[in-house]
Design an enzyme around this catalytic site. Sequence first.
Site, PDB file in Angstrom:
ATOM      1  N   LYS A 212       7.500   0.858  -4.058  1.00 55.39           N
ATOM      2  CA  LYS A 212       7.083   0.206  -2.815  1.00 55.39           C
ATOM      3  C   LYS A 212       5.921   0.970  -2.204  1.00 55.39           C
ATOM      4  CE  LYS A 212       7.936   0.585   1.569  1.00 55.39           C
ATOM      5  NZ  LYS A 212       6.669   0.151   2.179  1.00 55.39           N
ATOM      6  N   GLU A 287       8.528  14.639  -0.808  1.00 55.62           N
ATOM      7  CA  GLU A 287       7.286  15.312  -0.414  1.00 55.62           C
ATOM      8  C   GLU A 287       7.003  14.872   1.009  1.00 55.62           C
ATOM      9  OE1 GLU A 287       5.690  17.383  -2.246  1.00 55.62           O
ATOM     10  OE2 GLU A 287       6.147  16.921  -4.333  1.00 55.62           O
ATOM     11  N   CYS A 321      -1.867  15.393   3.423  1.00 59.88           N
ATOM     12  CA  CYS A 321      -0.612  16.079   3.713  1.00 59.88           C
ATOM     13  C   CYS A 321      -0.773  17.585   3.760  1.00 59.88           C
ATOM     14  CB  CYS A 321       0.450  15.674   2.709  1.00 59.88           C
ATOM     15  SG  CYS A 321      -0.121  15.819   1.035  1.00 59.88           S
ATOM     16  N   GLU A 418       2.512  18.178  13.210  1.00 60.25           N
ATOM     17  CA  GLU A 418       1.449  17.667  12.354  1.00 60.25           C
ATOM     18  C   GLU A 418       0.707  16.547  13.092  1.00 60.25           C
ATOM     19  OE1 GLU A 418       3.040  15.235   9.127  1.00 60.25           O
ATOM     20  OE2 GLU A 418       1.487  15.991   7.804  1.00 60.25           O
TER      21      GLU A 418
HETATM   22  P1  TAP Z   1       6.438   7.235   6.543  1.00 62.55           P
HETATM   23  O1  TAP Z   1       6.408   6.495   7.816  1.00 62.55           O
HETATM   24  O2  TAP Z   1       7.549   8.158   6.290  1.00 62.55           O
HETATM   25  O3  TAP Z   1       6.336   6.130   5.387  1.00 62.55           O
HETATM   26  C1  TAP Z   1       6.299   6.456   4.032  1.00 62.55           C
HETATM   27  C2  TAP Z   1       6.833   5.297   3.239  1.00 62.55           C
HETATM   28  O4  TAP Z   1       8.222   5.127   3.498  1.00 62.55           O
HETATM   29  C3  TAP Z   1       6.183   3.957   3.564  1.00 62.55           C
HETATM   30  O5  TAP Z   1       6.045   3.216   2.380  1.00 62.55           O
HETATM   31  C4  TAP Z   1       7.201   3.347   4.495  1.00 62.55           C
HETATM   32  O6  TAP Z   1       7.147   1.932   4.590  1.00 62.55           O
HETATM   33  C5  TAP Z   1       8.482   3.782   3.846  1.00 62.55           C
HETATM   34  N1  TAP Z   1       9.659   3.706   4.718  1.00 62.55           N
HETATM   35  C6  TAP Z   1       9.724   3.671   6.069  1.00 62.55           C
HETATM   36  N2  TAP Z   1      11.020   3.582   6.481  1.00 62.55           N
HETATM   37  C7  TAP Z   1      11.786   3.547   5.367  1.00 62.55           C
HETATM   38  C8  TAP Z   1      13.188   3.470   5.124  1.00 62.55           C
HETATM   39  N3  TAP Z   1      14.079   3.407   6.117  1.00 62.55           N
HETATM   40  N4  TAP Z   1      13.615   3.472   3.845  1.00 62.55           N
HETATM   41  C9  TAP Z   1      12.755   3.550   2.832  1.00 62.55           C
HETATM   42  N5  TAP Z   1      11.423   3.613   2.995  1.00 62.55           N
HETATM   43  C10 TAP Z   1      10.935   3.635   4.246  1.00 62.55           C
HETATM   44  O7  TAP Z   1       5.140   8.115   6.350  1.00 62.55           O
HETATM   45  P2  TAP Z   1       3.631   7.657   6.482  1.00 62.55           P
HETATM   46  O8  TAP Z   1       3.328   7.511   7.926  1.00 62.55           O
HETATM   47  O9  TAP Z   1       3.342   6.512   5.595  1.00 62.55           O
HETATM   48  O10 TAP Z   1       2.868   8.897   5.860  1.00 62.55           O
HETATM   49  C11 TAP Z   1       2.523   9.994   6.611  1.00 62.55           C
HETATM   50  C12 TAP Z   1       3.425  11.165   6.306  1.00 62.55           C
HETATM   51  O11 TAP Z   1       3.498  11.402   4.908  1.00 62.55           O
HETATM   52  C13 TAP Z   1       2.930  12.453   6.888  1.00 62.55           C
HETATM   53  O12 TAP Z   1       3.976  13.148   7.506  1.00 62.55           O
HETATM   54  C14 TAP Z   1       2.427  13.236   5.683  1.00 62.55           C
HETATM   55  O13 TAP Z   1       2.432  14.609   5.823  1.00 62.55           O
HETATM   56  C15 TAP Z   1       3.329  12.779   4.622  1.00 62.55           C
HETATM   57  N6  TAP Z   1       2.720  12.961   3.311  1.00 62.55           N
HETATM   58  C16 TAP Z   1       3.202  13.962   2.547  1.00 62.55           C
HETATM   59  C17 TAP Z   1       2.644  14.193   1.323  1.00 62.55           C
HETATM   60  C18 TAP Z   1       3.202  15.277   0.485  1.00 62.55           C
HETATM   61  S1  TAP Z   1       2.731  15.337  -1.030  1.00 62.55           S
HETATM   62  N7  TAP Z   1       4.066  16.115   0.934  1.00 62.55           N
HETATM   63  C19 TAP Z   1       1.602  13.403   0.853  1.00 62.55           C
HETATM   64  C20 TAP Z   1       1.135  12.402   1.666  1.00 62.55           C
HETATM   65  C21 TAP Z   1       1.712  12.186   2.905  1.00 62.55           C
HETATM   66  P3  TAP Z   1       6.159   1.184   5.642  1.00 62.55           P
HETATM   67  O14 TAP Z   1       5.102   0.671   4.789  1.00 62.55           O
HETATM   68  O15 TAP Z   1       6.937   0.085   6.260  1.00 62.55           O
HETATM   69  O16 TAP Z   1       5.718   2.198   6.638  1.00 62.55           O
END
Ligand code: TAP
Length: 516
Positions: A212, A287, A321, A418
């Site tokens: 997804k 991650e 990230c 962050e």
């Molecule tokens: P999230 O809001 O956590 O979303 C990540 C993914 O999870 C999206 O596809 C989201 O869907 C999905 N999701 C949301 N609620 C869920 C649930 N209840 N069950 C299963 N999946 C669910 O993060 P984001 O805002 O997209 O990304 C930013 C964060 O990612 C930052 O904190 C960043 O640091 C972290 N990040 C970490 C890394 C590594 S390698 N550590 C790399 C990149 C980013 P939707 O499309 O509906 O939101």
Amino acid sequence: EFVRAVILKGRGGDAVAEIEYDAVKIHANDMDLSFPNQIFINNKFMDSSDGNTFETIDPTTEKVITKVSKATKKDVDKAVEAARKAFEEGEWGKMNARDRGQLMYRLADLMDQHKEELATLESMDSGAVYTLALKTHIGMSVDTFRYFAGWCDKIQGTTIPINNARPNKNLTYTKREPIGVCGIITPWNYPLMMLAWKMAACLAAGNTVVLKPAQVTPLTSLKFCELAAKAGFPPGVVNVVPGSGSVCGQAIADHPKVRKLGFTGSTPIGKTIMESCASNIKKVSLELGGKSPLMIFSDCDMDKAVRNACSGVFFNKGENCIAAGRLFVEEKIHDEFVERVVAEVKKMKIGNPLNRDTDHGPQNHKAHLDKLLEYCDIGVQEGATLVYGGKRADMPGLFMEPTIFTDVEDHMMVAQEESFGPIMIISKFRESEMDDMLKRANNTEFGLASGVFSNDINKALYVADNIQAGTVFVNTYNKTDVAAPFGGFKQSGFGKDLGQEALNEYLKTKAVTVEY
Ligand code: TAP
């Protein structure tokens, strides 16, 4: 405009299969783009079971690029069943490892051949600067598939000298087996690259997958599906279900037939995912977020430190990230350092990410931009000094000025949380206070990455030994490579992407004991 696109057998160099679907066709970046906007299951693009869609928006224009099918729980069930069948009954499970590797090389070649198209899509969907998207978002994705393609026929077990049941003899050997159906859930900052980091290791290990993508950036993962089918991956091996996290992501995390979940995203969602995975004891790797300290000593190469601090913070508009979330700069050089980073930031060209001279594109989506502006307001209210930026750029689109805060104290929210945006947070330390500074840098629940600039190797390695982070950069920053393991400590998660270690996340070990 929707047109039926047919990819012909054998066309495009290495393509071996054909796939027919209703393509979205647009002209952008001086090229014709043709891409899918539907759910991908069993090598077929299809509408969602209830016919619902969502819009994906170009952050540069704030206009809708296309509607995309929104997967339901029923669609997730269908995708998981396709993946299960492909794993247990299909050609994939019987395929020789070397042939699996060939398929992955062919896919990497196709991604390479389509890199301009993929980079343009990524740029429009996520706001990434095109030149960066070509090199990093897409370039590293291609490299990742090539790197893991090479691992397919090198996944080996061991032979173990166990105690013999005399007078008989015993032998134990281990086999490294794929887990089965794996779920992957990705964020929006590097849409294709986050897919590649997980999916390449997952496929190399011999699993099948239901992925997804983040709702705000689904397009490159769907274009990827077209290329996977074209490369000849059997039906059901790769399935992609665009949709919301709360419905579609949750259905993957809850699914009893999904045996492993790879997740990249925020720490709060990571926690709910880990709980959901408990339902059938899914193996899980997370991650998550970071607040990575970058420590700059007065004995550093100042030019290099300034350059790396800027790219450490502002790379990919800070939507990175491992972005350097907090800088600790030695008091002696603090004022000069601030002056020089401000001068660098002033040179950054903000604008349309498709223009070749743009340095800084729009933030990924509106809700994120609003959060970043609020973050800056709080920084000001808390008493940090706003030296530069802190507001929306005076132009259409979701652009934010690169921002610099100084005089940031440990208790402030901006020192702890962050931002995930182009915001440099600078604190000071004194030369005599290295251990104290390390304590401050470690005083966070995150532990993703870190960096140190010093020409004293003893000092740099002391920091590397004592910092609590999964990645340490010494006299460099953001230097990730497909061969080096990547992943955090503490609440930044566990499990590695990239490198040989990533394979472990998608394998299980079977011990076989023989008596003879
Ligand atoms: P999230 O809001 O956590 O979303 C990540 C993914 O999870 C999206 O596809 C989201 O869907 C999905 N999701 C949301 N609620 C869920 C649930 N209840 N069950 C299963 N999946 C669910 O993060 P984001 O805002 O997209 O990304 C930013 C964060 O990612 C930052 O904190 C960043 O640091 C972290 N990040 C970490 C890394 C590594 S390698 N550590 C790399 C990149 C980013 P939707 O499309 O509906 O939101």
